[in-house]
Design a protein around this motif. Structure first.
Motif, PDB file in Angstrom:
ATOM      1  N   ASN A  92     -21.174  23.221  -3.959  1.00  0.00           N
ATOM      2  CA  ASN A  92     -21.024  24.731  -4.715  1.00  0.00           C
ATOM      3  C   ASN A  92     -22.421  25.433  -4.977  1.00  0.00           C
ATOM      4  OD1 ASN A  92     -18.078  25.131  -4.893  1.00  0.00           O
ATOM      5  ND2 ASN A  92     -18.154  23.592  -6.908  1.00  0.00           N
ATOM      6  N   TYR A 152     -23.766  29.272  -4.702  1.00  0.00           N
ATOM      7  CA  TYR A 152     -24.141  29.888  -6.205  1.00  0.00           C
ATOM      8  C   TYR A 152     -25.720  29.656  -6.427  1.00  0.00           C
ATOM      9  CZ  TYR A 152     -18.987  30.356  -6.631  1.00  0.00           C
ATOM     10  OH  TYR A 152     -17.831  30.830  -6.542  1.00  0.00           O
ATOM     11  N   TYR A 157     -12.270  32.678 -15.718  1.00  0.00           N
ATOM     12  CA  TYR A 157     -13.423  32.564 -15.030  1.00  0.00           C
ATOM     13  C   TYR A 157     -13.136  32.026 -13.620  1.00  0.00           C
ATOM     14  CZ  TYR A 157     -15.499  34.065 -19.502  1.00  0.00           C
ATOM     15  OH  TYR A 157     -16.008  34.970 -20.805  1.00  0.00           O
ATOM     16  N   SER A 165     -13.728  32.607 -10.745  1.00  0.00           N
ATOM     17  CA  SER A 165     -14.812  32.937  -9.701  1.00  0.00           C
ATOM     18  C   SER A 165     -15.947  31.794 -10.030  1.00  0.00           C
ATOM     19  CB  SER A 165     -15.193  34.297  -9.502  1.00  0.00           C
ATOM     20  OG  SER A 165     -15.756  34.767 -10.540  1.00  0.00           O
ATOM     21  N   ASN A 166     -15.933  31.150 -11.152  1.00  0.00           N
ATOM     22  CA  ASN A 166     -17.139  30.208 -11.384  1.00  0.00           C
ATOM     23  C   ASN A 166     -16.552  28.805 -11.295  1.00  0.00           C
ATOM     24  OD1 ASN A 166     -17.478  32.673 -13.340  1.00  0.00           O
ATOM     25  ND2 ASN A 166     -19.447  32.038 -12.482  1.00  0.00           N
ATOM     26  N   CYS A 221     -22.852  29.754 -11.158  1.00  0.00           N
ATOM     27  CA  CYS A 221     -22.770  31.277 -11.203  1.00  0.00           C
ATOM     28  C   CYS A 221     -23.559  32.057 -10.331  1.00  0.00           C
ATOM     29  CB  CYS A 221     -23.410  31.564 -12.804  1.00  0.00           C
ATOM     30  SG  CYS A 221     -22.547  31.095 -14.104  1.00  0.00           S
ATOM     31  N   ARG A 222     -23.570  33.329 -10.110  1.00  0.00           N
ATOM     32  CA  ARG A 222     -24.302  33.962  -9.177  1.00  0.00           C
ATOM     33  C   ARG A 222     -25.439  34.292  -9.302  1.00  0.00           C
ATOM     34  NH1 ARG A 222     -18.668  34.537  -8.527  1.00  0.00           N
ATOM     35  NH2 ARG A 222     -17.740  34.252  -6.509  1.00  0.00           N
ATOM     36  N   GLU A 271     -25.115  36.618 -15.208  1.00  0.00           N
ATOM     37  CA  GLU A 271     -23.879  36.030 -15.501  1.00  0.00           C
ATOM     38  C   GLU A 271     -23.770  34.612 -16.145  1.00  0.00           C
ATOM     39  OE1 GLU A 271     -20.029  35.370 -12.300  1.00  0.00           O
ATOM     40  OE2 GLU A 271     -22.024  34.534 -11.809  1.00  0.00           O
TER      41      GLU A 271
END
Length: 232
Positions: free
Chosen positions: A115, A119, A178, A180-181, A194-195, A199
């Motif tokens: 990940n 990210y 959330y 997308s996290n 996180c991106r 965020e």
């Protein structure tokens, strides 16, 4: 179930509890002691003894208390764990790794590295005194949600419960609000991806508020927002 749990306790060969009875001492009357545990659990009259408190050193310095149950209590806890675990395994989140069969810290680290490649920022969460601050009324309500056997509710007390608590308090919540996290959780150690730093800052505040609803507080010094290159 009791005999299977005894074999697991014997294999781990832990220390004696407050009654000073070792595994060898327990085995001196093995049949009688196992029958006593089964009879008391099945009749609702099994009451565990206090745990023996032992201080163990922490990596960052200082000590933390470790509770050592008696051999009989470890066997009784194992019976409950073996009964509950298959049901809970079917609903636990794939990003939860601690105290689960076939999952490990190495698997959590591998997913974290994967990940981190996608990210740019992570929230490294540290819950202050997690095991000391679990709200037992909320926890027992969560256990009852997954189980309707009264004897289980009477005797539950194992690391499996930390996963139940954070499954409802964190895993399902972040998956819903959330999605997308992605995250990795090993017991109460959590990393959220996180991106951007902004965020991460906003999400951290949401997590802080969420955990407070479960009587949990983030450690102000150990919880950090950082870039993966500074973490792995």
């Amino acid at each position: 179930m009791v005999y299977k749990s005894y074999l697991n306790v014997k294999r781990k060969d832990g220390c004696a509890g407050i009654d000073k009875e070792s595994i060898e001492g327990f085995e001196a009357n093995l049949s009688g002691n196992l029958y006593k545990i089964w009879n008391r659990m099945s009749s609702g009259s099994y009451f565990p003894l206090p745990v023996r408190r032992q201080l163990i050193p922490k990596k960052q310095g200082g000590t933390r208390p470790l509770g050592i149950p008696t051999v009989s209590d470890r066997i009784a806890q194992g019976v409950v764990k073996d009964y509950l675990e298959p049901t809970l395994e079917r609903c636990f989140h794939q990003s939860s790794f601690g105290y689960r069969p076939g999952r490990s810290a190495h698997a959590a680290l591998a997913q974290c590295k994967k990940n981190c490649a996608s990210y740019s920022w992570v929230i490294d969460l540290d819950i202050k005194g997690f095991f000391d601050n679990i709200n037992h009324e909320k926890l027992l309500a969560m256990v009852a949600y997954h189980n309707d056997e009264k004897w289980v509710s009477l005797y539950v007390k194992s690391p499996l419960l930390s996963n139940i608590y954070l499954h409802h308090g964190f895993d399902k919540w972040i998956e819903k609000y959330y999605p997308s996290n992605p995250f990795e959780r090993y017991a109460d150690d959590i990393v959220v991806h996180c991106r951007s730093k902004e965020e991460a800052e906003n999400l951290l505040e949401s997590i802080r508020e969420r955990l407070l609803k479960f009587d949990l507080e983030l450690h102000s010094e150990k919880t950090k927002i950082r870039q993966p290159s500074l973490m792995l």
